[in-house]
Design a protein around this motif. Structure first.
Motif, mmCIF file in Angstrom:
data_model
loop_
_atom_site.group_PDB
_atom_site.id
_atom_site.type_symbol
_atom_site.label_atom_id
_atom_site.label_comp_id
_atom_site.label_asym_id
_atom_site.label_seq_id
_atom_site.Cartn_x
_atom_site.Cartn_y
_atom_site.Cartn_z
ATOM 1 N N ALA A 26 0.809 -1.218 0.000
ATOM 2 C CA ALA A 26 0.000 0.000 0.000
ATOM 3 C C ALA A 26 0.847 1.275 0.000
ATOM 4 C CB ALA A 26 -0.939 0.008 1.202
ATOM 5 N N ILE A 27 2.152 1.145 0.246
ATOM 6 C CA ILE A 27 3.029 2.323 0.233
ATOM 7 C C ILE A 27 3.140 2.819 -1.207
ATOM 8 C CG2 ILE A 27 5.367 3.177 0.669
ATOM 9 C CD1 ILE A 27 5.630 0.935 2.788
ATOM 10 N N GLN A 28 3.031 4.128 -1.370
ATOM 11 C CA GLN A 28 3.087 4.719 -2.703
ATOM 12 C C GLN A 28 4.422 4.389 -3.378
ATOM 13 O OE1 GLN A 28 2.139 8.854 -2.773
ATOM 14 N NE2 GLN A 28 2.393 9.032 -4.962
ATOM 15 N N GLY A 29 4.355 3.937 -4.616
ATOM 16 C CA GLY A 29 5.548 3.636 -5.393
ATOM 17 C C GLY A 29 5.986 2.184 -5.341
ATOM 18 N N VAL A 30 5.408 1.395 -4.422
ATOM 19 C CA VAL A 30 5.789 -0.015 -4.316
ATOM 20 C C VAL A 30 5.181 -0.802 -5.475
ATOM 21 C CG1 VAL A 30 5.532 -2.127 -2.949
ATOM 22 C CG2 VAL A 30 6.141 0.018 -1.822
ATOM 23 N N LYS A 31 6.014 -1.583 -6.153
ATOM 24 C CA LYS A 31 5.571 -2.368 -7.307
ATOM 25 C C LYS A 31 5.438 -3.849 -6.984
ATOM 26 C CE LYS A 31 5.367 1.148 -9.939
ATOM 27 N NZ LYS A 31 4.050 1.755 -10.057
ATOM 28 N N ASP A 32 6.283 -4.349 -6.054
ATOM 29 C CA ASP A 32 6.266 -5.775 -5.749
ATOM 30 C C ASP A 32 6.789 -5.996 -4.339
ATOM 31 O OD1 ASP A 32 5.905 -8.579 -6.558
ATOM 32 O OD2 ASP A 32 8.084 -8.691 -6.405
ATOM 33 N N VAL A 33 6.210 -6.990 -3.655
ATOM 34 C CA VAL A 33 6.658 -7.362 -2.313
ATOM 35 C C VAL A 33 6.785 -8.883 -2.276
ATOM 36 C CG1 VAL A 33 6.135 -7.337 0.165
ATOM 37 C CG2 VAL A 33 5.423 -5.410 -1.267
ATOM 38 N N GLN A 34 7.965 -9.362 -1.896
ATOM 39 C CA GLN A 34 8.205 -10.796 -1.742
ATOM 40 C C GLN A 34 8.600 -11.046 -0.292
ATOM 41 O OE1 GLN A 34 7.787 -13.146 -4.182
ATOM 42 N NE2 GLN A 34 7.069 -11.478 -5.482
ATOM 43 N N VAL A 35 7.884 -11.947 0.381
ATOM 44 C CA VAL A 35 8.157 -12.240 1.778
ATOM 45 C C VAL A 35 8.662 -13.672 1.903
ATOM 46 C CG1 VAL A 35 7.191 -12.375 4.100
ATOM 47 C CG2 VAL A 35 6.337 -10.642 2.501
ATOM 48 N N ASP A 36 9.808 -13.822 2.566
ATOM 49 C CA ASP A 36 10.359 -15.153 2.847
ATOM 50 C C ASP A 36 10.093 -15.450 4.315
ATOM 51 O OD1 ASP A 36 11.931 -17.374 3.530
ATOM 52 O OD2 ASP A 36 13.447 -16.872 2.030
ATOM 53 N N LEU A 37 9.081 -16.270 4.564
ATOM 54 C CA LEU A 37 8.660 -16.572 5.939
ATOM 55 C C LEU A 37 9.792 -17.206 6.747
ATOM 56 C CD1 LEU A 37 6.431 -16.669 8.064
ATOM 57 C CD2 LEU A 37 5.693 -18.844 7.083
ATOM 58 N N ALA A 38 10.557 -18.092 6.135
ATOM 59 C CA ALA A 38 11.609 -18.821 6.854
ATOM 60 C C ALA A 38 12.697 -17.898 7.399
ATOM 61 C CB ALA A 38 12.225 -19.878 5.945
ATOM 62 N N THR A 39 13.062 -16.878 6.618
ATOM 63 C CA THR A 39 14.156 -15.991 7.035
ATOM 64 C C THR A 39 13.651 -14.674 7.619
ATOM 65 O OG1 THR A 39 14.303 -14.925 4.873
ATOM 66 C CG2 THR A 39 15.659 -16.903 5.222
ATOM 67 N N GLY A 40 12.379 -14.353 7.377
ATOM 68 C CA GLY A 40 11.843 -13.072 7.833
ATOM 69 C C GLY A 40 12.218 -11.922 6.920
ATOM 70 N N GLN A 41 12.772 -12.237 5.758
ATOM 71 C CA GLN A 41 13.176 -11.178 4.840
ATOM 72 C C GLN A 41 12.020 -10.752 3.953
ATOM 73 O OE1 GLN A 41 16.735 -12.575 2.831
ATOM 74 N NE2 GLN A 41 17.997 -11.575 4.374
ATOM 75 N N VAL A 42 11.884 -9.443 3.811
ATOM 76 C CA VAL A 42 10.860 -8.853 2.956
ATOM 77 C C VAL A 42 11.589 -8.048 1.886
ATOM 78 C CG1 VAL A 42 8.868 -7.313 2.854
ATOM 79 C CG2 VAL A 42 9.237 -8.744 4.881
ATOM 80 N N THR A 43 11.445 -8.466 0.635
ATOM 81 C CA THR A 43 12.108 -7.784 -0.468
ATOM 82 C C THR A 43 11.071 -6.935 -1.191
ATOM 83 O OG1 THR A 43 13.648 -9.625 -0.678
ATOM 84 C CG2 THR A 43 13.507 -8.106 -2.547
ATOM 85 N N VAL A 44 11.355 -5.642 -1.270
ATOM 86 C CA VAL A 44 10.414 -4.678 -1.836
ATOM 87 C C VAL A 44 11.018 -4.044 -3.081
ATOM 88 C CG1 VAL A 44 9.080 -2.588 -1.367
ATOM 89 C CG2 VAL A 44 9.570 -4.189 0.498
ATOM 90 N N THR A 45 10.260 -4.077 -4.173
ATOM 91 C CA THR A 45 10.662 -3.397 -5.399
ATOM 92 C C THR A 45 9.786 -2.152 -5.530
ATOM 93 O OG1 THR A 45 11.219 -5.508 -6.405
ATOM 94 C CG2 THR A 45 10.956 -3.637 -7.900
ATOM 95 N N SER A 46 10.446 -1.001 -5.738
ATOM 96 C CA SER A 46 9.704 0.266 -5.801
ATOM 97 C C SER A 46 10.298 1.175 -6.873
ATOM 98 C CB SER A 46 9.754 0.964 -4.443
ATOM 99 O OG SER A 46 11.098 1.135 -4.019
ATOM 100 N N ASP A 47 9.530 2.216 -7.219
ATOM 101 C CA ASP A 47 9.970 3.183 -8.224
ATOM 102 C C ASP A 47 11.212 3.935 -7.779
ATOM 103 O OD1 ASP A 47 7.926 2.654 -10.033
ATOM 104 O OD2 ASP A 47 6.570 4.082 -9.078
ATOM 105 N N SER A 48 11.278 4.241 -6.488
ATOM 106 C CA SER A 48 12.398 5.000 -5.930
ATOM 107 C C SER A 48 12.647 4.508 -4.510
ATOM 108 C CB SER A 48 12.061 6.494 -5.939
ATOM 109 O OG SER A 48 10.896 6.723 -5.190
ATOM 110 N N PRO A 49 13.793 4.874 -3.920
ATOM 111 C CA PRO A 49 14.056 4.414 -2.545
ATOM 112 C C PRO A 49 12.928 4.803 -1.603
ATOM 113 C CG PRO A 49 16.013 5.411 -3.494
ATOM 114 C CD PRO A 49 14.877 5.682 -4.456
#
Length: 69
Positions: A26-49
């Motif tokens: 829901a954050i403005q500019g976010v295009k994709d969110v990938q969550v790895d449950l096992a590691t707790g890592q959330v990888t976010v692809t966005s238009d800008s930082p």
């Protein structure tokens, strides 16, 4: 496009993954969110930082904690 990986504490199941994905998406500019449950890592692809406070607020809204890098 910018890809950033965040560490999230407290996720234990698929519902957790969906909650975090929904709030971060829901954050403005976010295009994709990938969550790895096992590691707790959330990888976010966005238009800008993204502002870390915005990501922290979204993760907090989902009921979890963003871990400082």
């Amino acid at each position: 496009m910018v890809t950033t990986t965040y560490q999230v504490q407290g996720m234990t199941c698929g519902h957790c993954v969906n909650s975090v994905s929904t709030e971060v998406s829901a954050i403005q500019g976010v295009k994709d969110v990938q969550v790895d449950l096992a590691t707790g890592q959330v990888t976010v692809t966005s238009d800008s930082p993204l502002d870390t406070d915005s990501v922290r607020a979204a993760v907090d809204e989902a009921g979890y904690d963003l871990v400082e890098a």
